[in-house]
Design a protein around this motif. Structure first.
Motif, mmCIF file in Angstrom:
data_model
loop_
_atom_site.group_PDB
_atom_site.id
_atom_site.type_symbol
_atom_site.label_atom_id
_atom_site.label_comp_id
_atom_site.label_asym_id
_atom_site.label_seq_id
_atom_site.Cartn_x
_atom_site.Cartn_y
_atom_site.Cartn_z
ATOM 1 N N THR A 87 0.822 -1.204 0.000
ATOM 2 C CA THR A 87 0.000 0.000 0.000
ATOM 3 C C THR A 87 0.858 1.257 0.000
ATOM 4 O O THR A 87 0.498 2.266 -0.599
ATOM 5 C CB THR A 87 -0.958 0.027 1.205
ATOM 6 O OG1 THR A 87 -0.189 -0.280 2.364
ATOM 7 C CG2 THR A 87 -2.071 -0.959 1.051
ATOM 8 N N GLY A 88 2.013 1.170 0.678
ATOM 9 C CA GLY A 88 2.851 2.357 0.771
ATOM 10 C C GLY A 88 3.588 2.685 -0.511
ATOM 11 O O GLY A 88 3.947 3.836 -0.760
ATOM 12 N N ALA A 89 3.826 1.663 -1.348
ATOM 13 C CA ALA A 89 4.663 1.885 -2.520
ATOM 14 C C ALA A 89 3.884 2.474 -3.696
ATOM 15 O O ALA A 89 4.477 3.013 -4.628
ATOM 16 C CB ALA A 89 5.332 0.578 -2.940
ATOM 17 N N ASN A 90 2.550 2.369 -3.646
ATOM 18 C CA ASN A 90 1.729 2.789 -4.779
ATOM 19 C C ASN A 90 1.987 4.220 -5.223
ATOM 20 O O ASN A 90 2.269 4.485 -6.385
ATOM 21 C CB ASN A 90 0.247 2.659 -4.406
ATOM 22 C CG ASN A 90 -0.315 1.377 -4.960
ATOM 23 O OD1 ASN A 90 0.230 0.835 -5.917
ATOM 24 N ND2 ASN A 90 -1.383 0.892 -4.370
ATOM 25 N N ALA A 145 12.541 0.412 -0.849
ATOM 26 C CA ALA A 145 12.863 1.436 0.148
ATOM 27 C C ALA A 145 11.954 1.328 1.355
ATOM 28 O O ALA A 145 12.262 1.840 2.412
ATOM 29 C CB ALA A 145 12.772 2.830 -0.464
ATOM 30 N N ILE A 146 10.818 0.638 1.217
ATOM 31 C CA ILE A 146 9.944 0.408 2.362
ATOM 32 C C ILE A 146 10.239 -0.946 2.998
ATOM 33 O O ILE A 146 10.375 -1.071 4.203
ATOM 34 C CB ILE A 146 8.459 0.485 1.941
ATOM 35 C CG1 ILE A 146 8.147 1.893 1.431
ATOM 36 C CG2 ILE A 146 7.553 0.129 3.107
ATOM 37 C CD1 ILE A 146 6.777 2.023 0.819
ATOM 38 N N PHE A 147 10.390 -1.963 2.157
ATOM 39 C CA PHE A 147 10.549 -3.316 2.686
ATOM 40 C C PHE A 147 11.869 -3.499 3.427
ATOM 41 O O PHE A 147 11.900 -4.041 4.527
ATOM 42 C CB PHE A 147 10.454 -4.341 1.554
ATOM 43 C CG PHE A 147 10.651 -5.756 2.012
ATOM 44 C CD1 PHE A 147 9.592 -6.488 2.540
ATOM 45 C CD2 PHE A 147 11.890 -6.363 1.942
ATOM 46 C CE1 PHE A 147 9.764 -7.776 2.970
ATOM 47 C CE2 PHE A 147 12.068 -7.665 2.378
ATOM 48 C CZ PHE A 147 11.001 -8.369 2.890
ATOM 49 N N TYR A 298 18.916 4.402 7.217
ATOM 50 C CA TYR A 298 20.021 4.877 6.389
ATOM 51 C C TYR A 298 20.809 3.706 5.796
ATOM 52 O O TYR A 298 20.972 3.607 4.583
ATOM 53 C CB TYR A 298 20.929 5.771 7.233
ATOM 54 C CG TYR A 298 22.122 6.281 6.484
ATOM 55 C CD1 TYR A 298 21.977 7.331 5.579
ATOM 56 C CD2 TYR A 298 23.377 5.724 6.666
ATOM 57 C CE1 TYR A 298 23.058 7.809 4.882
ATOM 58 C CE2 TYR A 298 24.463 6.185 5.970
ATOM 59 C CZ TYR A 298 24.313 7.234 5.078
ATOM 60 O OH TYR A 298 25.390 7.688 4.381
ATOM 61 N N THR A 299 21.258 2.780 6.662
ATOM 62 C CA THR A 299 22.104 1.713 6.136
ATOM 63 C C THR A 299 21.331 0.759 5.247
ATOM 64 O O THR A 299 21.868 0.264 4.266
ATOM 65 C CB THR A 299 22.767 0.897 7.260
ATOM 66 O OG1 THR A 299 21.745 0.502 8.167
ATOM 67 C CG2 THR A 299 23.820 1.694 7.976
ATOM 68 N N SER A 300 20.047 0.521 5.560
ATOM 69 C CA SER A 300 19.338 -0.438 4.717
ATOM 70 C C SER A 300 19.042 0.173 3.357
ATOM 71 O O SER A 300 18.934 -0.545 2.367
ATOM 72 C CB SER A 300 18.065 -0.940 5.392
ATOM 73 O OG SER A 300 17.191 0.127 5.631
ATOM 74 N N ILE A 301 18.949 1.489 3.290
ATOM 75 C CA ILE A 301 18.736 2.100 1.983
ATOM 76 C C ILE A 301 20.044 2.122 1.199
ATOM 77 O O ILE A 301 20.093 1.763 0.027
ATOM 78 C CB ILE A 301 18.135 3.514 2.138
ATOM 79 C CG1 ILE A 301 16.653 3.365 2.505
ATOM 80 C CG2 ILE A 301 18.277 4.309 0.851
ATOM 81 C CD1 ILE A 301 15.892 4.649 2.568
#
Lengths: 474, 269
Positions: A87-90, A145-147, A298-301
């Motif tokens: 839902t967030g990526a839409n 970027a969300i997951f 930050y690091t996961s992105i």
């Protein structure tokens, strides 16, 4: 062996002494280490008398790893993560597509025309390479970027070892190593990373099982496919307010099917070609640690999102060129793509798919991410629709889900096609990066081939079976 | 319970940390090599990141670091190369990661080995420390996760521990950067030889074993006078450790190589 060699002499002496000191020498030595460690620790560690009788961590663990709640909680957590992702990526996806595709593409074409670039070159570079890349970025970047931050937060918190703990028994029953749960978790991010993570498994037999079955962990390159197809065909079967939920549930169901296939194939392998003992290991449940949210994001992105995105872009560039070429190079009145689709169609029909989809999978071997855009483009090219799309070999994003649905339906897609695309996306050969990694890790062409062909064959069987049953019932 | 000089921004590069300059992956012309060892999930990667300024992925689960990560920093005018070894419970080389860790400490001959230990589980962590101290004299114990220990009401007398182990012990909380400057000081001191160590050696009980060692150790010293860990090699030979037997045969034990590289496969993270 001559005793004149002083090195050999020392070895001889060691061998002789080995008999004198007795066989339990190793255990005695380890006992000595433990004894010293215990003595030293006792001298320097003091505990407060009023040590907390109640430990939050232990209380949480009792629930999270309980027989009753462990599995449902796990599924609920991952479903929530997927739902937030979908839902967030839409919205950001749409914005990126508007920028890169609706504006960027015509702008670049205009620029090319201005500097007098020949049509075939601007076609190859802009309609092929640029569009493929832009599509991959706009479809993949927002969900990742969300997951990834969500997943990393769970990891930082200490939840992953609990998942491994929950799954350990099942993996052992399947004849695999309990740590395979950890490699599978990595595989949900990227199968190549999961294959490398299998190094934590010592036994070569169990490591091979983990490597071969890692592909059944749905990697992030395949979610966009799952999410889009689920949203288009399954979400539209129910009222709008339920659509997001149903789509998320369908994606979770496919991911779960992957987990079950992991168990099943592990079981099969451990009872046939990779027979052997299950080795035991100790898994430490680390304390729960409050995640450092900003740093994690930050690091996961930086580490994960951009890393995976970069890989996808690198593969999308040449794939875009290939797509443009096979759609524009004609032999005997039809393009290469049309020849291939015609050739694949009868076989694809048996699987409840179509030639376009199979061709898209072949073209997309380097990166699963570009399967859907390729399929869309090929569908438009071979379907009687007019006024949609931008010509041969041009990948595009349609303005609304409804448009996309119309194109796919015109191309002969049904709910069966959608279900089988989702299944086949889960169960087919790993992408070429993963295969390359498997070869590097195992050093064997044979096991690389097994890793590629076994899931592919399984995918054919599953989709064939589903298609036949579906058509019987329909 | 922060001490002065370790304010919240102690971890940021602007702070200086007594001359720490993080060099990331620029490992050119390293003067000294630092190995990071420790049990799984004690925060080795966090210490590694704090030293090098790199962002090696840290995750709260054991066995996350499967390859050797390398980075660099400079401190006190010297350039240090840091090698983050996979986490292990022992150095008996019964598994691939233990072998990577042991081979590097043994054949890589780092100038200092930092053993990162979990202050909340000291006894079990000491098993590894003691094994490292058998192999090398140049070690520093980084007593990490002190914040967690304090929260759990566990107090560790690091001075007593240092006395017993015979090497510097530095209490840290790497996640918040606490104790980092003291750790750097200790690393520098041991690596350059300015701080003398007298590592604890395992008390080998049992007459037969002591006698065997008394006979074997001098023979090994004869062959390789430079060897700093003849007793440990003797113990491994008595156990018929194939890697050590091979190293003795080939003479590799006697080589002091500047930059021994343990083969690792590179791959996507």
């Amino acid at each position: 062996m001559s005793t004149a060699d002083p090195r050999a002499a020392v070895l001889d002496e060691a061998r002789a002494l080995r008999w004198e000191i007795g066989r339990d020498f190793h255990d005695k030595l380890m006992e000595a280490v433990y004894a010293d460690a215990a003595r030293i620790a006792a001298r320097s560690v003091t505990r407060d008398g009023a040590e907390a009788a109640f430990s939050w961590g232990r209380a949480v663990d009792r629930v999270v790893t309980s027989k009753l709640f462990g599995f449902p909680l796990m599924i609920l957590l991952f479903a929530a993560v997927f739902w937030i992702t979908i839902t967030g990526a839409n919205v950001p996806s749409g914005m990126l597509a508007a920028l890169l595709l609706d504006r960027g593409h015509p702008f670049l074409l205009g620029l090319a025309a201005q500097i007098g670039m020949p049509g075939w070159l601007s076609g190859l570079l802009i309609d092929g390479c640029y569009l493929a890349t832009a599509w991959v970025v706009s479809v993949m970047l927002p969900p990742m970027a969300i997951f990834f931050p969500l997943f990393t937060l769970l990891e930082d918190l200490g939840y992953l070892p609990r998942v491994a703990f929950n799954l350990d028994k099942t993996f052992q029953r399947a004849g695999a190593h309990g740590k395979q749960a950890l490699t599978m978790m990595m595989g949900f991010g990227c199968n190549a990373a999961g294959v490398i993570a299998a190094r934590v498994i010592d036994s070569p037999r169990e490591r091979l099982i983990a490597i071969i079955t890692n592909n059944f962990a749905l990697c992030n390159g395949r979610w966009p496919t799952q999410i889009l197809v689920a949203a288009l065909f399954l979400g539209s079967l129910v009222p709008a307010y339920l659509a997001g939920l149903i789509s998320a549930a369908a994606v979770v169901a496919v991911a779960l099917l992957g987990v079950f296939l992991s168990f099943g194939v592990s079981w099969l392998l451990s009872r046939t070609v990779l027979r052997g003992e299950v080795s035991s290991f100790s898994l430490e449940l680390p304390p729960y640690r409050p995640p450092r949210i900003l740093q994690t994001i930050y690091t996961s992105i930086i580490d994960r999102t951009l890393f995976v995105l970069w890989r996808a872009v690198v593969f999308a560039l040449p794939a875009g060129a290939v797509i443009w070429l096979i759609s524009n190079v004609s032999v005997g009145g039809a393009s290469l793509a049309e020849h291939a689709i015609g050739f694949l169609d009868p076989f694809a029909f048996l699987l409840g798919l179509n030639g376009v989809i199979l061709l898209a999978y072949v073209v997309a071997i380097p990166a699963n991410e570009i399967v859907i855009p390729t399929a869309l483009m090929l569908t438009v090219m071979t379907s009687p629709l007019t006024g949609i799309g931008e010509g041969a070999g041009v990948m595009f994003e349609l303005d609304s889900l409804g448009d996309t649905l119309r194109v796919l339906e015109a191309g002969g897609w049904t709910v069966l096609t959608a279900v089988n695309v989702m299944l086949f996306s889960l169960i087919h050969n790993p992408c070429s990066t993963t295969l390359y990694t498997i070869h590097k890790e195992t050093g064997s062409w044979k096991w690389t081939a097994v890793s590629a062909l076994l899931p592919l064959a399984l995918g054919f069987v599953v989709t064939f079976f589903v298609a036949q049953v579906w058509r019987l019932l329909a | 319970m922060r001490r002065s000089g370790t304010a919240p921004c102690a971890g940021c590069p602007m702070q200086g940390d007594g001359g720490l300059r993080r060099l990331g992956i620029d490992m050119s012309q390293a003067d000294l090599v630092v190995a990071l060892a420790g049990n799984p999930n004690t925060g080795k990667s966090t210490v590694f990141n704090a030293l090098t300024g790199l962002r090696q992925h840290t995750g709260n689960w054991p066995g996350k670091t499967v390859t050797r990560a390398e980075g660099a920093f400079s401190y006190g005018g010297k350039r240090f190369k840091v090698v983050d070894l996979p986490g292990t419970y022992s150095l008996l080389a019964t598994s691939a990661d233990e072998e990577v860790a042991r081979d590097f400490i043994l054949f890589g001959r780092p100038d200092v080995t930092v053993v990162v230990v979990d202050a909340t589980r000291l006894e079990r962590n000491l098993n590894l420390v003691l094994q490292v101290l058998e192999i090398t004299d140049r070690a520093v114990v980084c007593l990490n996760l002190m914040d967690e220990a304090e929260r759990n009401g566990i107090r560790v007398d690091h001075r007593a521990l240092a006395r017993d182990l015979g090497v510097p012990v530095v209490p840290t909380a790497a996640r918040s950067g606490r104790g980092l400057s003291e750790l750097l000081e200790a690393i520098d001191g041991v690596a350059t030889g300015a701080v003398a160590t007298k590592p604890h050696r395992i008390d080998v009980q049992g007459g037969a074993l002591s006698e065997a060692l008394e006979r074997l150790v001098p023979r090994i010293r004869e062959l390789y006078p430079e060897l700093p860990n003849a007793r440990w090699v003797a113990l491994r030979l008595l156990e018929e450790d194939p890697a050590i037997v091979e190293a003795l045969k080939s003479g590799e034990l006697g080589m002091i190589t500047e930059d021994y590289a343990v083969p690792t496969a590179e791959g996507p993270r």
